[in-house]
Write an enzyme that holds these catalytic residues in place. Structure first.
Site, PDB file in Angstrom:
ATOM      1  N   TYR A   3       5.927 -49.393  33.768  1.00 34.76           N
ATOM      2  CA  TYR A   3       6.969 -48.391  33.306  1.00 34.76           C
ATOM      3  C   TYR A   3       8.314 -48.785  32.628  1.00 34.76           C
ATOM      4  O   TYR A   3       8.717 -48.253  31.842  1.00 34.76           O
ATOM      5  CB  TYR A   3       7.488 -47.787  34.769  1.00 34.76           C
ATOM      6  CG  TYR A   3       7.956 -46.308  34.402  1.00 34.76           C
ATOM      7  CD1 TYR A   3       7.330 -45.450  33.688  1.00 34.76           C
ATOM      8  CD2 TYR A   3       9.018 -45.851  35.098  1.00 34.76           C
ATOM      9  CE1 TYR A   3       7.746 -44.150  33.777  1.00 34.76           C
ATOM     10  CE2 TYR A   3       9.578 -44.787  34.870  1.00 34.76           C
ATOM     11  CZ  TYR A   3       8.698 -43.558  34.346  1.00 34.76           C
ATOM     12  OH  TYR A   3       9.411 -42.554  34.024  1.00 34.76           O
ATOM     13  N   LYS A  14      15.375 -44.293  33.545  1.00 29.66           N
ATOM     14  CA  LYS A  14      15.294 -43.338  34.678  1.00 29.66           C
ATOM     15  C   LYS A  14      16.564 -43.749  35.753  1.00 29.66           C
ATOM     16  O   LYS A  14      17.034 -42.995  36.333  1.00 29.66           O
ATOM     17  CB  LYS A  14      14.194 -43.237  35.326  1.00 29.66           C
ATOM     18  CG  LYS A  14      13.057 -42.496  34.647  1.00 29.66           C
ATOM     19  CD  LYS A  14      13.395 -41.231  34.471  1.00 29.66           C
ATOM     20  CE  LYS A  14      12.077 -40.315  33.894  1.00 29.66           C
ATOM     21  NZ  LYS A  14      12.476 -38.947  33.374  1.00 29.66           N
TER      22      LYS A  14
HETATM   23  P1  NAD Z   1       5.511 -33.660  29.018  1.00 29.69           P
HETATM   24  O1  NAD Z   1       4.962 -34.669  27.770  1.00 29.69           O
HETATM   25  O2  NAD Z   1       4.877 -32.601  29.063  1.00 29.69           O
HETATM   26  O3  NAD Z   1       6.989 -33.185  28.717  1.00 29.69           O
HETATM   27  C1  NAD Z   1       7.933 -34.190  28.016  1.00 29.69           C
HETATM   28  C2  NAD Z   1       8.848 -33.437  27.180  1.00 29.69           C
HETATM   29  O4  NAD Z   1       9.739 -33.948  26.489  1.00 29.69           O
HETATM   30  C3  NAD Z   1       7.853 -32.813  26.014  1.00 29.69           C
HETATM   31  O5  NAD Z   1       7.869 -31.324  26.007  1.00 29.69           O
HETATM   32  C4  NAD Z   1       8.656 -33.291  24.676  1.00 29.69           C
HETATM   33  O6  NAD Z   1       8.701 -32.403  23.647  1.00 29.69           O
HETATM   34  C5  NAD Z   1      10.113 -33.228  25.156  1.00 29.69           C
HETATM   35  N1  NAD Z   1      10.881 -34.147  24.342  1.00 29.69           N
HETATM   36  C6  NAD Z   1      10.689 -35.536  23.916  1.00 29.69           C
HETATM   37  N2  NAD Z   1      11.563 -35.660  23.256  1.00 29.69           N
HETATM   38  C7  NAD Z   1      12.501 -34.740  23.140  1.00 29.69           C
HETATM   39  C8  NAD Z   1      13.701 -34.586  22.417  1.00 29.69           C
HETATM   40  N3  NAD Z   1      14.145 -35.480  21.415  1.00 29.69           N
HETATM   41  N4  NAD Z   1      14.423 -33.450  22.453  1.00 29.69           N
HETATM   42  C9  NAD Z   1      13.768 -32.423  23.252  1.00 29.69           C
HETATM   43  N5  NAD Z   1      12.838 -32.606  23.965  1.00 29.69           N
HETATM   44  C10 NAD Z   1      11.944 -33.779  24.088  1.00 29.69           C
HETATM   45  O7  NAD Z   1       5.553 -34.614  30.171  1.00 29.69           O
HETATM   46  P2  NAD Z   1       6.021 -34.386  31.805  1.00 29.69           P
HETATM   47  O8  NAD Z   1       5.441 -35.546  32.610  1.00 29.69           O
HETATM   48  O9  NAD Z   1       6.013 -33.056  32.104  1.00 29.69           O
HETATM   49  O10 NAD Z   1       7.602 -34.835  31.583  1.00 29.69           O
HETATM   50  C11 NAD Z   1       8.582 -34.161  31.943  1.00 29.69           C
HETATM   51  C12 NAD Z   1       9.658 -34.875  32.478  1.00 29.69           C
HETATM   52  O11 NAD Z   1       9.264 -35.208  33.976  1.00 29.69           O
HETATM   53  C13 NAD Z   1      10.215 -36.063  32.077  1.00 29.69           C
HETATM   54  O12 NAD Z   1      11.763 -36.385  32.294  1.00 29.69           O
HETATM   55  C14 NAD Z   1       9.398 -37.269  32.772  1.00 29.69           C
HETATM   56  O13 NAD Z   1       9.963 -38.561  32.447  1.00 29.69           O
HETATM   57  C15 NAD Z   1       9.377 -36.532  34.119  1.00 29.69           C
HETATM   58  N6  NAD Z   1       8.600 -37.065  35.120  1.00 29.69           N
HETATM   59  C16 NAD Z   1       7.307 -37.212  34.968  1.00 29.69           C
HETATM   60  C17 NAD Z   1       6.319 -37.943  35.920  1.00 29.69           C
HETATM   61  C18 NAD Z   1       4.808 -37.776  35.268  1.00 29.69           C
HETATM   62  O14 NAD Z   1       4.110 -38.493  36.218  1.00 29.69           O
HETATM   63  N7  NAD Z   1       4.204 -36.852  34.469  1.00 29.69           N
HETATM   64  C19 NAD Z   1       6.621 -38.297  36.984  1.00 29.69           C
HETATM   65  C20 NAD Z   1       8.116 -38.034  37.504  1.00 29.69           C
HETATM   66  C21 NAD Z   1       9.015 -37.676  36.407  1.00 29.69           C
END
Ligand code: NAD
Length: 255
Positions: A154, A161
């Protein structure tokens, strides 16, 4: 009666039907909320297509969280659809591959800076841009991956984060007097585009469901989405600066 009847939410981060934000938007509508999505650049077409597949088609507003112009215009663009926002969902994360996947020691500052700007500073940028539309009682909710630990692969996203979690606490401090809450959900691993683009993601998720006392399904974003919506409901009126774990209980186990 729905949990979010009469509420209007701005939901960022819908990229695919696997996105955590997609499930937030879908369930919010099913619980009675009006939803406005944001998207940017090349992903805007994908988000627009998904907006048509939600239970109720909804508008998509342009927002790249690194664009000063988009941030300045956000409130004006959202006002074309609503005069206020009861909730704002930050579901945004990005880091260049050079700072992930075992490249912690070789990472260069410009790439780290991108990760921190998009994934951490953006919480402040989004909250400030949306604040003119947010009445007392409204809230911001973001998504983190527990930054108390050093995880495999990570790397600098983990550092971003940690900054994100701290940013949420400072927002809770500075927006609290305006009656605006800021909370995070610390999700376990969910198979989304952002997650699977981390080289070696399987090293993070392997064994998660065995360690989770409640078990864990990496293909199911619904428990995470439900927690986001609960925090935006009227049922956490005195909670801010909080991080709610939705990870099957892994964070509380010793091994
Ligand atoms: P995802 O790829 O579906 O979503 C990430 C989003 O960030 C995308 O829609 C992308 O367009 C957007 N993004 C990136 N750069 C950007 C910018 N400059 N301006 C506006 N939007 C932007 O993946 P996800 O897993 O649904 O991620 C959503 C959140 O959840 C993130 O913060 C991620 O770190 C967090 N998260 C994910 C997990 C996991 O395992 N998937 C676990 C914990 C937290």
């Amino acid at each position: 009666m729905g949990l979010l009847d009469g509420k209007t939410l701005l939901v960022t981060g819908v990229l695919t039907e696997g996105s955590i934000a997609y499930h937030v938007a879908r369930l919010a509508q099913l619980e009675g909320a009006t939803v406005i999505l944001t998207s940017f650049g090349r992903t805007a077409r994908l988000t627009a297509a998904i907006a048509r597949r939600l239970p109720h088609e909804c508008p998509v507003v342009q927002l790249d969280v690194t664009s000063d112009e988009d941030l300045t215009l956000l409130a004006e663009r959202v006002r074309e659809h609503t005069d206020h926002l009861d909730g704002v969902v930050h579901s945004i994360g990005f880091a260049p591959q050079t700072v992930l996947g075992g490249n912690f020691l070789s990472a260069q500052w410009q790439d780290v800076a991108t990760a921190i700007q998009v994934s951490a500073f953006s919480l402040k940028s989004l909250a400030v841009a949306a604040q003119p539309l947010m009445p007392p009682g409204s809230g911001v909710v973001g998504l983190t991956f527990d930054a108390s630990f050093a995880w495999p692969v990570y790397d600098w996203m983990g550092v971003a984060k940690a900054a994100f979690e701290s940013t949420s606490r400072y927002l809770a401090r500075d927006l609290g007097p305006a009656g605006i809450r800021c909370n995070l959900v610390a999700a376990g691993p969910v198979k989304t585009t952002a997650a699977t683009s981390i080289p070696g993601f399987e090293k993070i998720e392997s064994g998660w469901s065995a360690r989770a006392p409640l078990g864990w399904d990496m293909t199911d974003a619904v428990p995470t989405a439900k927690a986001v919506l609960a925090l935006l409901s009227d049922w956490f009126p005195a909670t801010t600066g909080e991080i709610v774990h939705v990870d099957g209980g892994v964070h509380a186990m010793g091994s």
